[in-house]
Design a protein around this motif. Sequence first.
Motif, mmCIF file in Angstrom:
data_model
loop_
_atom_site.group_PDB
_atom_site.id
_atom_site.type_symbol
_atom_site.label_atom_id
_atom_site.label_comp_id
_atom_site.label_asym_id
_atom_site.label_seq_id
_atom_site.Cartn_x
_atom_site.Cartn_y
_atom_site.Cartn_z
ATOM 1 N N VAL A 150 0.818 -1.214 0.000
ATOM 2 C CA VAL A 150 0.000 0.000 0.000
ATOM 3 C C VAL A 150 0.853 1.266 0.000
ATOM 4 C CG1 VAL A 150 -1.973 -1.152 1.054
ATOM 5 C CG2 VAL A 150 -0.323 0.016 2.522
ATOM 6 N N SER A 151 2.095 1.181 0.496
ATOM 7 C CA SER A 151 2.951 2.365 0.419
ATOM 8 C C SER A 151 3.197 2.748 -1.031
ATOM 9 C CB SER A 151 4.283 2.130 1.139
ATOM 10 O OG SER A 151 5.129 1.247 0.413
ATOM 11 N N LYS A 152 3.306 1.767 -1.919
ATOM 12 C CA LYS A 152 3.445 2.037 -3.348
ATOM 13 C C LYS A 152 2.146 2.603 -3.927
ATOM 14 C CE LYS A 152 7.649 0.370 -4.312
ATOM 15 N NZ LYS A 152 8.723 1.165 -4.940
ATOM 16 N N GLU A 153 1.017 2.040 -3.498
ATOM 17 C CA GLU A 153 -0.266 2.454 -4.056
ATOM 18 C C GLU A 153 -0.725 3.809 -3.536
ATOM 19 O OE1 GLU A 153 -3.264 -0.618 -3.986
ATOM 20 O OE2 GLU A 153 -1.735 -2.191 -4.052
ATOM 21 N N PHE A 154 -0.453 4.093 -2.259
ATOM 22 C CA PHE A 154 -0.911 5.358 -1.671
ATOM 23 C C PHE A 154 0.102 6.481 -1.841
ATOM 24 C CE2 PHE A 154 -3.289 2.656 1.748
ATOM 25 C CZ PHE A 154 -4.121 2.147 0.767
ATOM 26 N N GLY A 155 1.314 6.126 -2.267
ATOM 27 C CA GLY A 155 2.367 7.125 -2.367
ATOM 28 C C GLY A 155 2.040 8.256 -3.319
ATOM 29 N N GLU A 156 1.237 7.994 -4.346
ATOM 30 C CA GLU A 156 0.898 9.044 -5.307
ATOM 31 C C GLU A 156 0.059 10.156 -4.679
ATOM 32 O OE1 GLU A 156 -3.047 6.849 -7.274
ATOM 33 O OE2 GLU A 156 -1.136 6.915 -8.369
ATOM 34 N N ARG A 157 -0.487 9.895 -3.487
ATOM 35 C CA ARG A 157 -1.212 10.931 -2.742
ATOM 36 C C ARG A 157 -0.359 11.517 -1.621
ATOM 37 N NH1 ARG A 157 -5.990 8.059 -0.392
ATOM 38 N NH2 ARG A 157 -6.241 10.064 0.669
ATOM 39 N N GLY A 158 0.920 11.161 -1.587
ATOM 40 C CA GLY A 158 1.805 11.691 -0.561
ATOM 41 C C GLY A 158 1.632 11.050 0.795
ATOM 42 N N TRP A 218 8.089 11.662 7.469
ATOM 43 C CA TRP A 218 7.195 11.342 6.355
ATOM 44 C C TRP A 218 7.914 10.704 5.170
ATOM 45 C CZ3 TRP A 218 7.688 13.565 1.468
ATOM 46 C CH2 TRP A 218 8.656 14.569 1.359
ATOM 47 N N TRP A 219 9.218 10.963 5.010
ATOM 48 C CA TRP A 219 9.945 10.436 3.859
ATOM 49 C C TRP A 219 10.185 8.931 3.976
ATOM 50 C CZ3 TRP A 219 10.473 11.717 -0.873
ATOM 51 C CH2 TRP A 219 11.528 11.246 -1.665
ATOM 52 N N MET A 220 10.100 8.382 5.173
ATOM 53 C CA MET A 220 10.213 6.936 5.369
ATOM 54 C C MET A 220 8.862 6.302 5.087
ATOM 55 S SD MET A 220 11.423 4.806 8.746
ATOM 56 C CE MET A 220 13.098 5.432 8.644
ATOM 57 N N THR A 221 8.822 5.318 4.205
ATOM 58 C CA THR A 221 7.554 4.643 3.903
ATOM 59 C C THR A 221 7.819 3.229 3.424
ATOM 60 O OG1 THR A 221 5.405 4.917 2.796
ATOM 61 C CG2 THR A 221 7.377 5.394 1.480
ATOM 62 N N GLY A 222 6.840 2.355 3.646
ATOM 63 C CA GLY A 222 6.957 0.961 3.250
ATOM 64 C C GLY A 222 7.889 0.152 4.120
ATOM 65 N N GLN A 223 8.157 0.624 5.331
ATOM 66 C CA GLN A 223 9.166 0.000 6.196
ATOM 67 C C GLN A 223 8.544 -0.618 7.448
ATOM 68 O OE1 GLN A 223 12.357 0.041 4.953
ATOM 69 N NE2 GLN A 223 11.369 1.089 3.241
ATOM 70 N N THR A 224 9.229 -1.639 7.980
ATOM 71 C CA THR A 224 8.937 -2.163 9.305
ATOM 72 C C THR A 224 10.132 -1.859 10.188
ATOM 73 O OG1 THR A 224 7.556 -3.957 8.445
ATOM 74 C CG2 THR A 224 8.409 -4.210 10.680
#
Length: 234
Positions: A150-158, A218-224
Motif C-alpha cells: 500500500v505504500s506504493k499504491e498510496f504514495g501518489e497521494r503523498g 514522512w519520507w520513510m515509507t513501506g518499512q517495518t
Amino acid sequence: MRLRRGMECRSPPSIHYNSGSTKVHADETVAAIKDAGAQAVAFQADLTSATAVEELFIDTIAAIGRPDVALNTVGKVLKKPFLEITEAEYDDMSAVNAKSAFFFLKEAGRHVTDHGKILTVVTSLLGAYTPFYAAYAGTKAPVEHFTRAVSKEFGERGISVNAIGPGPMDTPFFYPAEGEDAVAYHKTAAALSAFSKTGLTDLCDIVPFIRFLVSDGWWMTGQTILVNGGYTSK
C-alpha cells in the motif's frame, strides 16, 4: 490539512476500543486528552469484521472529519507449542492480527487526507527466531507485506505507510502470556535492558518514534522498524 515536513496533526483524535471491558481505558484516554486542552471521541468496534472497520472510519469522519493520521494498535498474543494450536485459535489470531490490519489499511487509504500518515504496530518477533509464538508472529508477518504494497499504491497521494515493532513491553498485553521465568528472561534480553526501569520496552520508548513517523519522518515509507533496545534485529 496537508501534513508535510515539520507539521503536526491538527485533527482531533478518535479512540477505538474493542469491547465493554476496555471502554474504561478508552474513556480515560479521552479524559486525558480533554484535560490537555484538546477534543477527542471514542468508538467501540470489533475490527475482525471488514464492515466494522469501514463503519469505524465513517463514524470517525462524521464526528471529527477526515483523519490526518491512522494508527492501528490492534493485536492479540498466543504463546503455545505449534502442535497444540487449534484451528479455532489460528483463525482467531489471523482475524485479529492480519485480517483487521488488512482492512484497516484499506479504509485508512480511502479516508486519510492527502499527505497523511498510516502506521501499524506489529512486533519485534518478526525479527526473532523463537519457539511458541508461531501463531502470533506468523499472523503479524503479513502486515509487513501489506505495508509495502500500500505504500506504493498510496504514495501518489503523498501518504506514508509504515509498521513499528516494539520489543516485549511493560503493559498488560505482555504479562498474561508469560510465566515468571520467561518474564525474567525478557527483562534481560535487550542490549539496553540494564538502562530500562523494567528491563522491557516502555511506552515512552515507542512514542517518540511514532511521533516522528507521523510528522517529520514522512519520507520513510513501506518499512517495518523494530524498536526494542537491541532485543532483536532483522
